[in-house]
Scaffold this active site. Structure first.
Site: not given
Length: 260
Positions: A150, A163
């Site tokens: 990501s 995250y």
């Protein structure tokens, strides 16, 4: 067909795709199947997984599509997946580590078990999947692992610090394994998406003000589609990318290159 075109196909290859029942995982499984690979689907929701398997089998009748329900944050389930692979006696040469999750909130609002669970799902599951896949992948001259990272692992976005930490760790795992396993004929790369239109992103993107902020930071001025991530993943699995390893390929509409 020109002989060179075969390097842009995956005929005769077998790919294992995790988190394959929806979103990016489903798009990756479909892309690999369309390009000629047999595909092993893994996800938690057994009913949805079987629906996906049936859809792909109907669309791509020339390849084999098989499915197994498993929670890859659970060690026993991870082991069961590779028992299944061994029983199938398939020539596994591609692994796509897509499974992952998130619970966005402020850093001080997380309970310890919440952020530890994110690491278990987003990092440790991929780490163990790579280790378990190694004996299969090493049997091929040009095996490939692609991790779904990501942009959160590269720069700050509003997804919560755990995250971002897990995706940064996944990116570094990609680099380390690329170097360590290159001599074994295993290439390891990752893709780093920005906002992609999936079930998980739709609630945030439904907020018109937030969507406008996202688009303002995206030079291409739109949200990405799962198929656009799948295209990058497929390329990294192909013989055409045989000299590419250790890369983190952004699929972000220019987000990471935004300037003023």
């Amino acid at each position: 067909m020109h002989p060179r075109l075969s390097s842009w196909r995956l005929d005769g290859r077998t790919a294992l795709v995790t988190g394959a029942s929806k979103g990016i995982g489903y798009a990756c499984a479909r892309e690999l199947a369309v390009l000629g690979a047999d595909v092993l689907l893994v996800a938690r929701d057994e009913l949805q997984l079987e629906e996906v398997r049936d859809e792909l089998a109907e669309e791509c009748p020339e390849v084999e599509i098989l499915a197994m329900a498993a929670d890859l944050s659970d060690e026993e389930d991870r082991l069961a997946v590779f028992d299944w692979v061994a029983d199938l006696e398939v020539n596994l040469s591609i692994l796509v580590n897509n499974v992952g999750g998130n619970t966005p909130r402020a850093t001080l609002d997380y309970e310890p078990d919440e952020y530890r669970q994110l690491f278990e799902l987003n990092v440790f599951s991929a780490y163990e999947m790579c280790r378990s896949a190694y004996p299969h992948l090493v049997q091929h001259a040009n095996a490939a692992i692609v991790n779904i990272g990501s942009v959160s692992g590269i720069t700050h976005v509003r997804t919560g610090s755990p995250y971002g930490m897990t995706k940064a760790a996944l990116h570094q795992l990609t680099r380390n394994l690329a170097v360590e396993w290159a001599e074994d004929g295993i290439r390891v790369n990752a893709v780093a998406p920005w906002y992609i239109r999936t079930q998980r992103s739709e609630p945030a993107l439904a907020n018109a003000e937030y969507l406008e902020e996202v688009l303002d930071r995206t030079p291409m001025g739109r949200i990405g589609e799962p198929e656009e991530v799948a295209g990058a993943v497929a390329f990294l699995c192909m013989p055409a990318s045989s000299y590419v390893t250790g890369e983190i390929v952004a699929v972000d509409g220019g987000f990471l290159r935004y300037g003023f």
